[in-house]
Design a protein around this motif. Structure first.
Motif, PDB file in Angstrom:
ATOM      1  N   ILE A 146       0.860  -1.187   0.000  1.00  0.00           N
ATOM      2  CA  ILE A 146       0.000   0.000   0.000  1.00  0.00           C
ATOM      3  C   ILE A 146       0.895   1.236   0.000  1.00  0.00           C
ATOM      4  O   ILE A 146       1.668   1.451   0.936  1.00  0.00           O
ATOM      5  N   ASN A 147       0.801   2.009  -1.050  1.00  0.00           N
ATOM      6  CA  ASN A 147       1.564   3.251  -1.130  1.00  0.00           C
ATOM      7  C   ASN A 147       0.668   4.444  -0.814  1.00  0.00           C
ATOM      8  O   ASN A 147      -0.553   4.325  -0.762  1.00  0.00           O
ATOM      9  N   THR A 148       1.280   5.589  -0.613  1.00  0.00           N
ATOM     10  CA  THR A 148       0.528   6.796  -0.288  1.00  0.00           C
ATOM     11  C   THR A 148       0.896   7.920  -1.242  1.00  0.00           C
ATOM     12  O   THR A 148       2.074   8.268  -1.374  1.00  0.00           O
ATOM     13  N   ALA A 149      -0.109   8.461  -1.904  1.00  0.00           N
ATOM     14  CA  ALA A 149       0.094   9.618  -2.774  1.00  0.00           C
ATOM     15  C   ALA A 149      -0.513  10.841  -2.088  1.00  0.00           C
ATOM     16  O   ALA A 149      -0.333  11.047  -0.893  1.00  0.00           O
ATOM     17  N   SER A 150      -1.245  11.636  -2.807  1.00  0.00           N
ATOM     18  CA  SER A 150      -1.896  12.837  -2.288  1.00  0.00           C
ATOM     19  C   SER A 150      -2.795  13.385  -3.379  1.00  0.00           C
ATOM     20  O   SER A 150      -2.534  13.159  -4.573  1.00  0.00           O
ATOM     21  N   VAL A 151      -3.828  14.122  -2.983  1.00  0.00           N
ATOM     22  CA  VAL A 151      -4.640  14.790  -3.999  1.00  0.00           C
ATOM     23  C   VAL A 151      -3.806  15.781  -4.802  1.00  0.00           C
ATOM     24  O   VAL A 151      -4.164  16.160  -5.918  1.00  0.00           O
ATOM     25  N   ASN A 189      -1.875  -1.241  -4.123  1.00  0.00           N
ATOM     26  CA  ASN A 189      -2.851  -0.156  -4.175  1.00  0.00           C
ATOM     27  C   ASN A 189      -2.243   1.106  -3.583  1.00  0.00           C
ATOM     28  O   ASN A 189      -1.243   1.046  -2.858  1.00  0.00           O
ATOM     29  N   THR A 190      -2.844   2.238  -3.896  1.00  0.00           N
ATOM     30  CA  THR A 190      -2.357   3.528  -3.387  1.00  0.00           C
ATOM     31  C   THR A 190      -3.493   4.308  -2.734  1.00  0.00           C
ATOM     32  O   THR A 190      -4.571   4.454  -3.322  1.00  0.00           O
ATOM     33  N   ILE A 191      -3.238   4.786  -1.537  1.00  0.00           N
ATOM     34  CA  ILE A 191      -4.164   5.693  -0.857  1.00  0.00           C
ATOM     35  C   ILE A 191      -3.836   7.120  -1.280  1.00  0.00           C
ATOM     36  O   ILE A 191      -2.671   7.519  -1.313  1.00  0.00           O
ATOM     37  N   TYR A 234      -8.627  -2.045   5.098  1.00  0.00           N
ATOM     38  CA  TYR A 234      -9.570  -2.541   4.091  1.00  0.00           C
ATOM     39  C   TYR A 234      -8.840  -3.031   2.850  1.00  0.00           C
ATOM     40  O   TYR A 234      -9.186  -4.080   2.278  1.00  0.00           O
ATOM     41  N   LEU A 235      -7.813  -2.284   2.429  1.00  0.00           N
ATOM     42  CA  LEU A 235      -7.062  -2.675   1.240  1.00  0.00           C
ATOM     43  C   LEU A 235      -6.293  -3.973   1.458  1.00  0.00           C
ATOM     44  O   LEU A 235      -6.045  -4.720   0.510  1.00  0.00           O
ATOM     45  N   GLY A 243      -4.391  -2.595  -7.931  1.00  0.00           N
ATOM     46  CA  GLY A 243      -4.068  -1.618  -8.965  1.00  0.00           C
ATOM     47  C   GLY A 243      -4.853  -0.326  -8.874  1.00  0.00           C
ATOM     48  O   GLY A 243      -4.942   0.416  -9.852  1.00  0.00           O
ATOM     49  N   GLU A 244      -5.400  -0.028  -7.690  1.00  0.00           N
ATOM     50  CA  GLU A 244      -6.277   1.131  -7.538  1.00  0.00           C
ATOM     51  C   GLU A 244      -5.618   2.273  -6.766  1.00  0.00           C
ATOM     52  O   GLU A 244      -4.827   2.045  -5.843  1.00  0.00           O
ATOM     53  N   CYS A 245      -5.975   3.489  -7.126  1.00  0.00           N
ATOM     54  CA  CYS A 245      -5.609   4.698  -6.375  1.00  0.00           C
ATOM     55  C   CYS A 245      -6.906   5.240  -5.782  1.00  0.00           C
ATOM     56  O   CYS A 245      -7.789   5.696  -6.515  1.00  0.00           O
TER      57      CYS A 245
END
Length: 257
Positions: A146-151, A189-191, A234-235, A243-245
């Motif tokens: 699980i990776n973390t991006a940002s808006v 997946n990425t949050i 949950y992820l 494969g979801e962001c």
């Protein structure tokens, strides 16, 4: 994948989103290794949560040697690695061209080195260990990243060019990484958080804080770190999420300033 009984690493785990995720995973029955550079906070968490379920490693995510050594120690101590959550990151506010001149190239590289290269560094080395696991479910699953991006990856504001580029890179590598690791039974997946109430917000004045809350559509407040932790759980739990962001932002769409 059931979190209970699994082994996880959480980068940036000594504060903010990472700390909330460590706490949530430990409460759900996982053993969690905190990867962070804040040794005082990390060791304090181990005392608080229990050394039988939690361990701290001083890790520079951008260093191949640092990450590889820590992951090897985690596997040696707990026998496997099933989950990797990447929260470690920095932000530097600077325009491409401003009153002080052009954006410092060293600052730009530093942000990308930690946020993007560091994330990839942990992913690749964690995946190497996860691939060694025996399948743990009927789908042949061996691990979850699980990776973390940002808006800001989508709606970067003025002064966020380096940060947005780094988080856009995390978004961009999510699907190809998921495709590449599918053969090993590893999901990716990425949050994508919006405005989350982390310690970074503590120093803001009341007026600034309230103005930020007002930009959120609903609920009109800053997000809670525990809400991000629940999404991470949950992820892990939902084996069809891959494969979801996933944006978690109260429907905010960032304005230029």
């Amino acid at each position: 994948m059931d979190i209970a009984g699994r082994v996880a690493i959480v980068t940036g785990g000594a504060s903010g989103l990472g700390r909330a995720t460590v706490e949530h995973f430990v409460s759900a029955g996982a053993k969690v290794a905190i990867f962070d550079l804040n040794e005082a906070a990390g060791h304090a968490m181990v005392v608080e949560l229990g050394a039988d379920r939690c361990a701290f490693y001083a890790v520079d995510v951008a260093s191949e040697e640092s990450v590889a050594t820590a992951i090897d120690e985690v596997v040696a101590s707990w026998g496997a690695l099933h989950i990797a959550c990447n929260y470690a990151g920095i932000a530097i506010g600077s325009k491409t061209l401003g009153k002080q001149g052009p954006h410092l190239l060293g600052d730009f590289k530093k942000v990308l080195d930690i946020n993007l290269v560091g994330t990839f560094n942990v992913c690749r080395l964690a995946a190497e260990q996860m691939a060694k696991n025996s399948p743990i479910n009927d789908d042949g699953g061996r691990g979850v990243i699980i990776n973390t991006a940002s808006v800001a990856a989508y709606e970067g504001q003025i002064g966020q060019v380096a940060y947005s580029a780094s988080k856009g890179g995390v978004v961009g590598m999510t699907l190809p990484m998921a495709r590449e690791l599918a053969a090993y039974g590893i999901r990716v997946n990425t949050i994508v958080p919006g405005l989350i109430h982390t310690p970074l917000f503590e120093g803001l004045g009341e007026e600034v804080y309230r103005s930020l809350e007002a930009t959120v559509v609903y609920p009109q407040r800053l997000g809670k770190t525990a809400e991000i932790a629940k999404l991470a759980a949950y992820l892990v739990d939902n084996d069809y999420m891959n494969g979801e962001c996933v944006r978690m932002d109260g429907a905010i769409r960032m304005q230029p300033r």
